[in-house]
Design a protein around this motif. Structure first.
Motif, PDB file in Angstrom:
ATOM      1  N   ILE A  14       0.218  33.098  20.779  1.00  0.00           N
ATOM      2  CA  ILE A  14      -0.422  33.920  21.618  1.00  0.00           C
ATOM      3  C   ILE A  14       0.543  35.269  21.633  1.00  0.00           C
ATOM      4  N   SER A  15       1.813  35.226  22.126  1.00  0.00           N
ATOM      5  CA  SER A  15       2.690  36.609  21.997  1.00  0.00           C
ATOM      6  C   SER A  15       3.440  36.689  20.626  1.00  0.00           C
ATOM      7  N   VAL A  16       3.809  38.042  20.592  1.00  0.00           N
ATOM      8  CA  VAL A  16       4.242  38.408  19.151  1.00  0.00           C
ATOM      9  C   VAL A  16       5.371  39.247  19.272  1.00  0.00           C
ATOM     10  N   PRO A  17       6.489  39.127  18.563  1.00  0.00           N
ATOM     11  CA  PRO A  17       7.640  40.198  18.540  1.00  0.00           C
ATOM     12  C   PRO A  17       7.209  41.611  18.097  1.00  0.00           C
ATOM     13  N   ALA A  18       7.645  42.652  18.605  1.00  0.00           N
ATOM     14  CA  ALA A  18       7.248  44.116  18.316  1.00  0.00           C
ATOM     15  C   ALA A  18       7.255  44.014  16.619  1.00  0.00           C
ATOM     16  N   TYR A 286      -0.393  27.768  28.437  1.00  0.00           N
ATOM     17  CA  TYR A 286      -1.643  27.866  27.644  1.00  0.00           C
ATOM     18  C   TYR A 286      -2.640  28.402  28.698  1.00  0.00           C
ATOM     19  N   ARG A 287      -3.902  28.840  27.983  1.00  0.00           N
ATOM     20  CA  ARG A 287      -5.301  28.993  28.611  1.00  0.00           C
ATOM     21  C   ARG A 287      -5.480  27.733  28.854  1.00  0.00           C
ATOM     22  N   HIS A 288      -6.342  27.115  29.870  1.00  0.00           N
ATOM     23  CA  HIS A 288      -6.578  25.736  30.104  1.00  0.00           C
ATOM     24  C   HIS A 288      -7.726  25.830  30.986  1.00  0.00           C
ATOM     25  N   TYR A 289      -8.898  25.131  30.898  1.00  0.00           N
ATOM     26  CA  TYR A 289      -9.781  24.981  31.789  1.00  0.00           C
ATOM     27  C   TYR A 289     -10.400  23.429  32.066  1.00  0.00           C
ATOM     28  N   GLU A 290     -10.888  23.126  33.016  1.00  0.00           N
ATOM     29  CA  GLU A 290     -11.275  21.575  33.243  1.00  0.00           C
ATOM     30  C   GLU A 290     -12.727  21.899  33.765  1.00  0.00           C
ATOM     31  N   ASP A 291     -13.637  21.239  33.103  1.00  0.00           N
ATOM     32  CA  ASP A 291     -14.939  21.369  33.448  1.00  0.00           C
ATOM     33  C   ASP A 291     -15.452  19.851  34.197  1.00  0.00           C
ATOM     34  N   VAL A 292     -15.001  19.868  35.380  1.00  0.00           N
ATOM     35  CA  VAL A 292     -15.162  18.612  36.105  1.00  0.00           C
ATOM     36  C   VAL A 292     -16.689  18.103  35.993  1.00  0.00           C
ATOM     37  N   GLN A 293     -17.728  18.821  36.144  1.00  0.00           N
ATOM     38  CA  GLN A 293     -19.107  18.505  36.052  1.00  0.00           C
ATOM     39  C   GLN A 293     -19.370  17.820  34.666  1.00  0.00           C
ATOM     40  N   ASN A 344      -7.407  33.334  36.147  1.00  0.00           N
ATOM     41  CA  ASN A 344      -6.349  32.051  36.416  1.00  0.00           C
ATOM     42  C   ASN A 344      -6.423  30.803  35.331  1.00  0.00           C
ATOM     43  N   ALA A 345      -6.791  31.181  34.196  1.00  0.00           N
ATOM     44  CA  ALA A 345      -6.912  30.281  33.203  1.00  0.00           C
ATOM     45  C   ALA A 345      -5.409  30.021  32.597  1.00  0.00           C
ATOM     46  N   THR A 346      -4.470  31.128  32.689  1.00  0.00           N
ATOM     47  CA  THR A 346      -3.205  30.692  31.933  1.00  0.00           C
ATOM     48  C   THR A 346      -2.423  29.860  33.015  1.00  0.00           C
ATOM     49  N   THR A 347      -1.795  28.847  32.661  1.00  0.00           N
ATOM     50  CA  THR A 347      -1.423  27.874  33.443  1.00  0.00           C
ATOM     51  C   THR A 347      -0.375  27.131  32.573  1.00  0.00           C
ATOM     52  N   SER A 348       0.706  26.229  33.230  1.00  0.00           N
ATOM     53  CA  SER A 348       1.568  25.245  32.512  1.00  0.00           C
ATOM     54  C   SER A 348       0.882  24.178  31.949  1.00  0.00           C
ATOM     55  N   ALA A 349       0.901  23.799  30.592  1.00  0.00           N
ATOM     56  CA  ALA A 349       0.381  22.504  30.324  1.00  0.00           C
ATOM     57  C   ALA A 349       1.551  21.791  29.307  1.00  0.00           C
ATOM     58  N   SER A 350       1.498  20.540  29.377  1.00  0.00           N
ATOM     59  CA  SER A 350       2.067  19.481  28.454  1.00  0.00           C
ATOM     60  C   SER A 350       0.805  19.195  27.553  1.00  0.00           C
ATOM     61  N   VAL A 351       0.771  19.761  26.240  1.00  0.00           N
ATOM     62  CA  VAL A 351      -0.071  19.293  25.251  1.00  0.00           C
ATOM     63  C   VAL A 351       0.725  18.304  24.062  1.00  0.00           C
ATOM     64  N   GLU A 421      12.083  33.978  23.834  1.00  0.00           N
ATOM     65  CA  GLU A 421      12.660  33.357  25.039  1.00  0.00           C
ATOM     66  C   GLU A 421      11.845  32.196  25.502  1.00  0.00           C
ATOM     67  N   ASP A 422      12.423  31.203  26.099  1.00  0.00           N
ATOM     68  CA  ASP A 422      12.004  30.217  26.701  1.00  0.00           C
ATOM     69  C   ASP A 422      10.763  30.597  27.693  1.00  0.00           C
ATOM     70  N   GLU A 423       9.705  29.791  27.754  1.00  0.00           N
ATOM     71  CA  GLU A 423       8.720  29.803  28.644  1.00  0.00           C
ATOM     72  C   GLU A 423       9.115  29.556  30.042  1.00  0.00           C
ATOM     73  N   SER A 424       8.529  30.036  31.252  1.00  0.00           N
ATOM     74  CA  SER A 424       8.761  29.085  32.428  1.00  0.00           C
ATOM     75  C   SER A 424       7.650  28.340  32.880  1.00  0.00           C
ATOM     76  N   VAL A 425       8.108  26.953  32.646  1.00  0.00           N
ATOM     77  CA  VAL A 425       6.968  25.932  32.707  1.00  0.00           C
ATOM     78  C   VAL A 425       7.140  25.237  34.154  1.00  0.00           C
ATOM     79  N   ASP A 426       6.160  24.966  34.820  1.00  0.00           N
ATOM     80  CA  ASP A 426       6.094  24.333  36.083  1.00  0.00           C
ATOM     81  C   ASP A 426       6.662  22.795  35.854  1.00  0.00           C
TER      82      ASP A 426
END
Length: 468
Positions: A14-18, A286-293, A344-351, A421-426
């Motif tokens: 997703i991100s890139v050095p200049a 990551y961008r993450h979404y849960e469709d509960v229905q 609100n899609a960007t969240t900490s996730a263990s993939v 740099e390391d990401e800040s993960v919950d």
């Protein structure tokens, strides 16, 4: 036919050095060295954080998504209501397929032309409950000529420098024909320039073995020469007037940050057959979404520089993909992707993903016929009068539409990932544990085109016990 599967894998970012922003076609502003003096003993400054990559447009209104979803569902439809999908580990390139059909359409007329164009029609925006107004508005704003949309997506892909840095990609498209009736040079040049489809004459003679050998050699070269290209299972005749559309694509993405994997510690993949396979892991943002229905998790894993992304659709529970296959629609896919664009899609996730290579060889005649392409296969009804000006042009007919594809899922990151740099993960991230069948979509973020669509039903490995 059961496509083969070898253990490998894919990449993301997703991100890139200049310093690497040129991969997205973005010029870097020069740093004004005279504005500030740096002491000689000072450590070199870290590069400024890159701007977030532009989000791709909605799939509604994009012909690659339209034809991709139609063909995927036709391929995956069970032979009977009580049986499972007729294809296992399906993967193909909707973009290449749409471009090949579009190229053939430029030489067709009458009902043949209408049927080819109907395959590429995009759904009209609707205000159905499964699609938000923002998705509909994006689709309406982005609607345009489908030929230019496809050709533009290809041109974007060809001129990008991301191949080799954000991903490894090999592709080819061809229209094979017999010597007589001859294909007009103007038509051959047109489809090459517009859709990257190269005209290829077939070898002389009608030998089935020689024909399959030529097609197999072409596919192997188009895929970059990998070993183990699955053979064709279809019976193909190359009589006078036969046209064969062929396309091939091999893709391996490169992640922004490397996944960890212990090849000695194999885990169970609960697919068509239970197998022991290497699983790669990474906790990040990551961008993450849960469709509960609908009981589906959706995650987007970006590749280096944000040039492309891998979108995965995973059922909440261990199950075959038949329910999810039936559930898919253009509107629902657009709604899921629109959710990933939300604040609100960007969240900490263990993939966690299996290391795998989904490889598939397809003959699409049956699937395309089921979708309404009927006249093209019979020389009595086919109209390819724009392909040849020969007196024998009425003999032209479509013999086959063939497709080879490979999607590799691997832990490798792009060059330069070590400097991030390391990401800040919950402490308690969302869990995306793909130890059972899932659907994979590779989206080109510059054009929004659907580069690959596939399903992992079975991971090759040491067998445990039978079936779902």
């Amino acid at each position: 036919m059961l496509p083969t599967l070898s253990i490998s894998l894919l990449v993301i970012l997703i991100s890139v050095p200049a310093a690497l922003l040129s991969l997205q076609g973005v010029a870097n502003d020069a740093v004004d060295a005279s504005s500030q003096e740096t002491p000689a003993a000072a450590a070199p400054a870290s590069p400024p954080p890159p701007p977030p990559p532009r989000r791709p447009p909605s799939p509604l209104g994009d012909p690659s998504w339209a034809v991709g979803l139609r063909v995927y569902r036709a391929l995956r439809a069970p032979a009977s209501p009580s049986s499972s999908s007729s294809h296992i580990n399906t993967v193909f390139s909707p973009l290449l397929l749409a471009c090949s059909l579009g190229a053939l359409g430029r030489g067709s007329g009458g009902n043949t032309s209408s049927q080819l164009r109907d395959l590429l029609k995009t759904p009209a925006p609707s205000s159905s409950p499964s699609s938000s107004s923002s998705v509909v508005e994006k689709a309406a704003a982005g609607a345009g000529d489908w030929e230019e949309a496809l050709s533009g997506a290809l041109r974007t892909l060809w001129r990008e420098e991301a191949n080799g840095s954000s991903f490894h990609l090999h592709s080819a498209s061809a229209l094979f024909s017999k010597d007589a009736p001859s294909v007009d040079q103007a038509f051959a040049e047109d489809i090459k320039a517009m859709f990257g489809v190269q005209h290829q004459p077939l070898w002389k003679g009608d030998s089935q073995a020689d024909l399959l050998k030529q097609l197999h050699a072409w596919a192997q070269a188009g895929l970059g020469g990998p070993d183990g290209v699955p053979p064709l299972g279809a019976q193909i005749q190359a009589k006078a007037g036969a046209l064969i559309l062929a396309s091939a694509l091999r893709f391996k993405g490169l992640w922004e940050r490397e996944f960890s994997v212990d090849h000695g510690d194999k885990r169970t993949f609960l697919g068509k057959k239970y197998t022991k396979v290497p699983i790669m892991h990474r906790a990040g943002v990551y961008r993450h979404y849960e469709d509960v229905q609908n009981m589906v998790q959706v995650v987007e894993l970006g590749l280096w520089a944000g040039r492309a992304s891998l979108v995965l659709l995973l059922p909440f529970h261990v199950e075959a993909l038949s329910r999810l296959d039936r559930l898919l629609s253009p509107e629902l896919l657009a709604a899921w992707l629109d959710r990933l664009d939300g604040s609100n899609a960007t969240t900490s996730a263990s993939v966690s993903l299996p290391v795998a290579n989904i490889t598939c060889t397809l003959s699409l005649k049956e699937a395309l016929s089921a979708l309404g392409l009927s006249d093209a296969w019979d020389r009595k009804t086919a109209d390819f009068s724009g392909v040849s000006s020969s007196k024998r042009a009425n003999e032209l007919h479509l013999e086959a539409v063939l497709h080879w594809a490979s999607l590799e899922l691997a832990p490798d990151a792009a060059t330069g990932a070590d400097g991030l740099e390391d990401e800040s993960v919950d402490k308690r991230p969302k869990m995306f544990y793909a130890d059972h069948p899932f659907i994979a979509l590779v989206r080109d973020n510059a054009s929004g085109a659907l580069l690959l669509m596939g399903a992992l039903d079975h991971a090759e490995g040491e067998a445990l016990h039978d079936e779902l």
